[in-house]
Scaffold this active site. Structure first.
Site, PDB file in Angstrom:
ATOM      1  N   CYS A   2     -28.265  20.711 -32.796  1.00 25.06           N
ATOM      2  CA  CYS A   2     -28.400  21.944 -32.017  1.00 25.06           C
ATOM      3  C   CYS A   2     -28.931  21.604 -30.630  1.00 25.06           C
ATOM      4  O   CYS A   2     -29.489  20.534 -30.403  1.00 25.06           O
ATOM      5  CB  CYS A   2     -29.370  22.892 -32.692  1.00 25.06           C
ATOM      6  SG  CYS A   2     -28.952  23.181 -34.416  1.00 25.06           S
ATOM      7  N   ARG A  27     -23.523  20.391 -27.949  1.00 24.48           N
ATOM      8  CA  ARG A  27     -24.320  19.935 -29.089  1.00 24.48           C
ATOM      9  C   ARG A  27     -24.082  20.788 -30.329  1.00 24.48           C
ATOM     10  O   ARG A  27     -24.340  20.355 -31.450  1.00 24.48           O
ATOM     11  CB  ARG A  27     -25.803  19.974 -28.744  1.00 24.48           C
ATOM     12  CG  ARG A  27     -26.226  18.973 -27.703  1.00 24.48           C
ATOM     13  CD  ARG A  27     -27.723  18.988 -27.572  1.00 24.48           C
ATOM     14  NE  ARG A  27     -28.353  18.435 -28.742  1.00 24.48           N
ATOM     15  CZ  ARG A  27     -28.713  17.162 -28.883  1.00 24.48           C
ATOM     16  NH1 ARG A  27     -28.510  16.332 -27.909  1.00 24.48           N
ATOM     17  NH2 ARG A  27     -29.263  16.740 -29.989  1.00 24.48           N
ATOM     18  N   TRP A  74     -25.701  24.356 -34.432  1.00 28.66           N
ATOM     19  CA  TRP A  74     -24.680  23.745 -35.273  1.00 28.66           C
ATOM     20  C   TRP A  74     -25.220  23.882 -36.693  1.00 28.66           C
ATOM     21  O   TRP A  74     -26.202  23.230 -37.046  1.00 28.66           O
ATOM     22  CB  TRP A  74     -24.474  22.274 -34.907  1.00 28.66           C
ATOM     23  CG  TRP A  74     -23.310  21.645 -35.618  1.00 28.66           C
ATOM     24  CD1 TRP A  74     -22.002  21.656 -35.230  1.00 28.66           C
ATOM     25  CD2 TRP A  74     -23.357  20.900 -36.848  1.00 28.66           C
ATOM     26  NE1 TRP A  74     -21.235  20.983 -36.141  1.00 28.66           N
ATOM     27  CE2 TRP A  74     -22.028  20.510 -37.144  1.00 28.66           C
ATOM     28  CE3 TRP A  74     -24.366  20.536 -37.730  1.00 28.66           C
ATOM     29  CZ2 TRP A  74     -21.699  19.768 -38.276  1.00 28.66           C
ATOM     30  CZ3 TRP A  74     -24.036  19.810 -38.861  1.00 28.66           C
ATOM     31  CH2 TRP A  74     -22.715  19.419 -39.123  1.00 28.66           C
ATOM     32  N   ASN A  98     -34.240  22.028 -33.842  1.00 24.47           N
ATOM     33  CA  ASN A  98     -33.105  21.115 -33.916  1.00 24.47           C
ATOM     34  C   ASN A  98     -33.465  20.058 -34.945  1.00 24.47           C
ATOM     35  O   ASN A  98     -34.448  19.344 -34.765  1.00 24.47           O
ATOM     36  CB  ASN A  98     -32.858  20.475 -32.542  1.00 24.47           C
ATOM     37  CG  ASN A  98     -31.828  19.358 -32.605  1.00 24.47           C
ATOM     38  OD1 ASN A  98     -30.935  19.379 -33.440  1.00 24.47           O
ATOM     39  ND2 ASN A  98     -31.952  18.388 -31.709  1.00 24.47           N
ATOM     40  N   GLY A  99     -32.688  19.972 -36.025  1.00 22.62           N
ATOM     41  CA  GLY A  99     -32.985  18.984 -37.066  1.00 22.62           C
ATOM     42  C   GLY A  99     -32.871  19.620 -38.436  1.00 22.62           C
ATOM     43  O   GLY A  99     -32.235  20.660 -38.599  1.00 22.62           O
ATOM     44  N   GLU A 482      -8.305   5.102 -33.747  1.00 24.06           N
ATOM     45  CA  GLU A 482      -8.909   5.954 -32.720  1.00 24.06           C
ATOM     46  C   GLU A 482      -7.923   7.048 -32.285  1.00 24.06           C
ATOM     47  O   GLU A 482      -8.321   8.200 -32.080  1.00 24.06           O
ATOM     48  CB  GLU A 482      -9.351   5.079 -31.533  1.00 24.06           C
ATOM     49  CG  GLU A 482      -9.845   5.816 -30.302  1.00 24.06           C
ATOM     50  CD  GLU A 482     -11.085   6.678 -30.527  1.00 24.06           C
ATOM     51  OE1 GLU A 482     -11.665   6.666 -31.625  1.00 24.06           O
ATOM     52  OE2 GLU A 482     -11.449   7.414 -29.586  1.00 24.06           O
ATOM     53  N   LYS A 486      -8.704  11.028 -32.570  1.00 24.09           N
ATOM     54  CA  LYS A 486      -8.629  11.943 -31.414  1.00 24.09           C
ATOM     55  C   LYS A 486      -7.749  13.141 -31.750  1.00 24.09           C
ATOM     56  O   LYS A 486      -8.091  14.280 -31.466  1.00 24.09           O
ATOM     57  CB  LYS A 486      -8.037  11.259 -30.173  1.00 24.09           C
ATOM     58  CG  LYS A 486      -8.883  10.302 -29.387  1.00 24.09           C
ATOM     59  CD  LYS A 486     -10.064  10.879 -28.681  1.00 24.09           C
ATOM     60  CE  LYS A 486     -11.270  10.933 -29.583  1.00 24.09           C
ATOM     61  NZ  LYS A 486     -12.182   9.854 -29.556  1.00 24.09           N
ATOM     62  N   GLU A 489      -9.426  15.536 -34.315  1.00 26.03           N
ATOM     63  CA  GLU A 489     -10.592  16.319 -33.929  1.00 26.03           C
ATOM     64  C   GLU A 489     -10.285  17.404 -32.902  1.00 26.03           C
ATOM     65  O   GLU A 489     -10.928  18.445 -32.931  1.00 26.03           O
ATOM     66  CB  GLU A 489     -11.773  15.441 -33.508  1.00 26.03           C
ATOM     67  CG  GLU A 489     -11.619  14.607 -32.276  1.00 26.03           C
ATOM     68  CD  GLU A 489     -12.897  13.798 -31.981  1.00 26.03           C
ATOM     69  OE1 GLU A 489     -12.746  12.709 -31.408  1.00 26.03           O
ATOM     70  OE2 GLU A 489     -14.004  14.234 -32.295  1.00 26.03           O
ATOM     71  N   HIS A 505       2.118  -0.747 -48.543  1.00 27.36           N
ATOM     72  CA  HIS A 505       1.281  -0.748 -49.755  1.00 27.36           C
ATOM     73  C   HIS A 505       0.910   0.671 -50.183  1.00 27.36           C
ATOM     74  O   HIS A 505      -0.045   0.860 -50.923  1.00 27.36           O
ATOM     75  CB  HIS A 505       0.019  -1.592 -49.512  1.00 27.36           C
ATOM     76  CG  HIS A 505       0.351  -3.026 -49.259  1.00 27.36           C
ATOM     77  ND1 HIS A 505       0.761  -3.891 -50.251  1.00 27.36           N
ATOM     78  CD2 HIS A 505       0.382  -3.747 -48.107  1.00 27.36           C
ATOM     79  CE1 HIS A 505       1.012  -5.077 -49.735  1.00 27.36           C
ATOM     80  NE2 HIS A 505       0.800  -5.016 -48.418  1.00 27.36           N
ATOM     81  N   LYS A 605     -21.399  17.109 -30.295  1.00 25.40           N
ATOM     82  CA  LYS A 605     -21.350  15.826 -29.579  1.00 25.40           C
ATOM     83  C   LYS A 605     -22.378  14.824 -30.108  1.00 25.40           C
ATOM     84  O   LYS A 605     -22.069  13.655 -30.275  1.00 25.40           O
ATOM     85  CB  LYS A 605     -21.580  16.098 -28.085  1.00 25.40           C
ATOM     86  CG  LYS A 605     -21.470  14.866 -27.199  1.00 25.40           C
ATOM     87  CD  LYS A 605     -20.037  14.496 -26.952  1.00 25.40           C
ATOM     88  CE  LYS A 605     -19.884  13.286 -26.060  1.00 25.40           C
ATOM     89  NZ  LYS A 605     -18.573  12.641 -26.289  1.00 25.40           N
TER      90      LYS A 605
HETATM   91  C1  AGP Z   1     -15.406  10.839 -31.347  1.00 26.55           C
HETATM   92  O1  AGP Z   1     -14.549  11.467 -30.501  1.00 26.55           O
HETATM   93  C2  AGP Z   1     -16.614  11.598 -31.723  1.00 26.55           C
HETATM   94  N1  AGP Z   1     -17.249  12.244 -30.683  1.00 26.55           N
HETATM   95  C3  AGP Z   1     -17.533  10.865 -32.711  1.00 26.55           C
HETATM   96  O2  AGP Z   1     -16.781  10.151 -33.624  1.00 26.55           O
HETATM   97  C4  AGP Z   1     -18.603   9.943 -32.084  1.00 26.55           C
HETATM   98  O3  AGP Z   1     -18.026   8.803 -31.565  1.00 26.55           O
HETATM   99  C5  AGP Z   1     -19.650   9.616 -33.169  1.00 26.55           C
HETATM  100  O4  AGP Z   1     -20.242  10.804 -33.609  1.00 26.55           O
HETATM  101  C6  AGP Z   1     -20.710   8.649 -32.696  1.00 26.55           C
HETATM  102  O5  AGP Z   1     -21.436   9.175 -31.634  1.00 26.55           O
HETATM  103  P1  AGP Z   1     -22.369   8.255 -30.730  1.00 26.55           P
HETATM  104  O6  AGP Z   1     -21.486   7.292 -30.013  1.00 26.55           O
HETATM  105  O7  AGP Z   1     -23.057   9.209 -29.803  1.00 26.55           O
HETATM  106  O8  AGP Z   1     -23.316   7.549 -31.654  1.00 26.55           O
END
Ligand code: AGP
Length: 610
Positions: A2, A27, A74, A98-99, A482, A486, A489, A505, A605
């Site tokens: 959050c 966040r 969140w 937050n937590g 990756e 992308k 998400e 496989h 994020k």
């Molecule tokens: C990827 O697009 C995401 N935002 C996510 O996988 C991110 O890389 C992951 O949560 C790790 O975050 P960090 O690099 O801040 O540790």
């Protein structure tokens, strides 16, 4: 996960708090709220959904609110409803969190038995009730906090306001990030320094086990035993403008475009342009005892994890010690074997990812040397490691990581090269080849950016597909992973990344004439094998989208669509160039599907809960 913001000063604070929340919305964005004090009374507005839904309610807060705090959530415990939104209120007390309070069930039962009535399903609300009960016998916040804190288990960044002390904000930190902004006649707090950038550059990062009391003219910090601490501020290096969209439609698009300049900056900062020597001091390598290192373990999550997997193709080769790469969320719970000869490297954009931080704490406890490759300065992970290599990619605001990924891959490469140089173990021709490849990188990335229009056209053909397969071999396997992440998400399309050789496989059963398959086949040592895998897909009528060299007619002729991608002479660094095409592909597909590109559903994020 959050976002929390606090303000105390001599001007109306509601707008300051709201704008602070806007800068933090990445966040968490499933509900939000703001509380202020005016006339000794708490006033609050809350809403489910994004901040846009809170904004029309702001006029309900008194103009004369010179102190207040806000929260963007969140959800962990309790659905994302207005009722569960923070601030939580009880009497003349307001709290944001937050937590996660892990032992909230037992505390809640105890409080209910004591006659307390809860108005939300959140874990956070127990702290409010504990505090309110304590204030009856200890009528000042700090004293009451010191009494209830030993009862809390979990992670928390807490913001607290009380009508009984209407000039002060309290901030408590254990496990979750919390930063104080020191202003001129006003002070602030937030869960992330990015939120404070337009207000002040002078910040104090709270450590775990600390409580701060903020008034308009003072910041007092003590530890959980009540001992006062002297914590001078540090100065942030990021500018407010670097955290703006700067004319781009989305932060993600801006951050994709920034990559050539970011890569050039990293190379310019860390590699001597005349001699090719790596600045091992600035990289933090000089702070490590290299003679002791027998193995390296990378710990990371998500995109950062994929970046670290690429390090196997560079660091291992340059340093000559075994490299393993672990998902932080798995590693920390399996009691891994670690001893002081292991270097544990955390890779993280935010520097706050809870699982990655926990791995570092575990490694420190086992006597390992620890290192961070991180973007956000002063964040929790670099503060916990022995040394840090800062990527200095600038703020990354889009939830989908782009420039952080490519910066990480480059930093792994330079880290390996730097250690190899220091230990004098890289043959001169290998070193020279690496430097030449590094020189090609920024302009190759720039040319990859210029393929945006072409990728947009390709995305128009496939954006309605329900599934995608990405495949690559060697370092390009990580590009496939990756690329699939992308797409998942930000467009919510189901996508999987596979190693080309693995397809037969199992996953090849998925291939039919409706399945788009993005094949990444740069001109590296895996090329021939990869082309065989492409042929296998073609024989089953898969819809091939190739990502490869502009002049590679052989590969191009096997594909329905082709994204020409600049080539450089190093397979690990090539991943940086190839991934840019896939960033654009997911971006344009998401735009066409009308999703919220910068704040995709269910995500945040900074993942500061486990
Ligand atoms: C990827 O697009 C995401 N935002 C996510 O996988 C991110 O890389 C992951 O949560 C790790 O975050 P960090 O690099 O801040 O540790």
């Amino acid at each position: 996960m959050c976002g929390v913001v606090g303000f105390v000063g001599v001007r109306p604070g509601v707008r300051v708090i709201f704008e602070g929340l806007q800068r933090l919305e990445y966040r968490g964005y499933d509900s939000a709220g703001i509380a202020t004090i005016s006339g000794g009374k708490i006033h609050a507005v809350k809403s489910d959904g994004k901040l846009l839904r809170l904004e029309p309610l702001l006029h309900e807060l008194p103009e004369s609110s010179f102190i207040g705090m806000g929260h963007t959530r969140w959800a962990t415990h309790g659905a994302p409803t207005t009722q569960n939104a923070h601030p939580h209120l009880l009497g003349n007390l307001a709290l944001i969190h937050n937590g996660i309070i892990e032992n909230y069930r037992e505390l809640k039962q105890e409080l209910i038995a004591d006659g307390h009535v809860f108005s939300s399903e959140t874990d956070s609300e127990v702290v409010l009730h504990l505090l309110s009960r304590e204030l009856k016998t200890t009528p000042e916040i700090k004293g009451a906090l010191l009494k209830i804190i030993p009862r809390l288990r979990g992670a928390y960044g807490l913001g607290i306001m009380w009508g009984g002390e209407p000039e002060a904000l309290y901030l408590v930190k254990e496990g979750s990030p919390a930063v104080i902004g020191v202003g001129d006649g006003e002070n602030y707090f937030a869960s992330d320094a990015l939120s404070l950038l337009p207000l002040t550059k002078s910040v104090i990062f709270l450590n775990d086990g600390e409580i701060a009391r903020l008034t308009k003219s003072s910041v007092d910090i003590c530890d959980f035993s009540g001992k006062l601490l002297n914590r001078p501020p540090s100065i942030l290096s990021w500018t407010a403008a670097s955290a703006e969209k700067q004319g781009y439609r989305h932060y993600m698009l801006k951050e994709i475009h920034e990559q050539p300049a970011v890569l050039a900056n990293i190379i310019g900062r860390l590699v001597n342009p005349l001699t090719g020597a790596i600045d091992t001091k600035q990289m933090g390598i000089d702070d490590l005892d290299l003679a002791k290192i027998r193995s390296i373990v990378y710990v990371a999550c998500g995109t950062a994890y994929y970046s670290a997997m690429i390090s196997k193709y560079s660091v291992e080769q340059f340093i000559g010690v075994p490299v393993s790469v672990e998902l932080a969320s798995e590693f920390r719970y399996r009691d891994p074997y670690l001893d002081p000869s292991t270097l544990v490297i955390a890779v993280t954009q935010s520097g706050e990812t809870a699982d990655t931080l926990a791995c570092i704490k575990h490694a420190v406890a086992r006597g390992c040397q620890t290192f961070a490759i991180c973007n956000v300065q002063h964040s929790s992970i670099p503060r916990a490691t022995k040394a840090t290599l800062y990527m200095e990619a600038g703020p990354e605001v889009g939830v989908a990581s782009t420039k952080a990924f490519t910066s990480m891959v480059l930093c792994h490469y330079l880290f390996g090269l730097g250690i190899g140089q220091k230990k004098r173990q890289i043959p001169a021709d290998v070193y020279e080849k690496a430097i030449q490849a590094l020189k090609q990188l920024p302009s190759a990335a720039d040319r990859a950016i210029s393929t945006a229009g072409l990728v947009e056209d390709v995305s128009a053909k496939y954006y309605e597909s329900g599934n995608f397969i990405f495949m690559g071999r060697g370092p390009s396997f990580m590009v496939a992973l990756e690329g699939a992440l992308k797409l998942k998400e930000i467009s919510y399309i189901h996508a999987e990344g596979y190693a080309g050789g693995e397809l037969k496989h199992g996953p090849i059963a998925l291939v039919d004439k409706y399945m788009p398959i993005v094949a990444i086949a740069p001109l590296d040592s895996h090329y021939e094998k990869m082309i065989s895998n492409v042929e296998e897909v073609r024989a089953r009528e898969g819809l091939l989208i190739g990502v490869g060299d502009l002049h590679d007619e052989r590969f191009k002729n096997l594909c329905q669509d082709y994204i020409a991608c600049p080539q450089i002479s190093d397979a690990a660094l090539q991943t940086i160039v190839s991934v840019i095409s896939l960033q654009f592909l997911s971006y344009y597909i998401a735009v066409k599907r009308g999703t919220d590109v910068d704040q995709p559903r269910n995500l945040a994020k900074s993942v500061t809960v486990e």
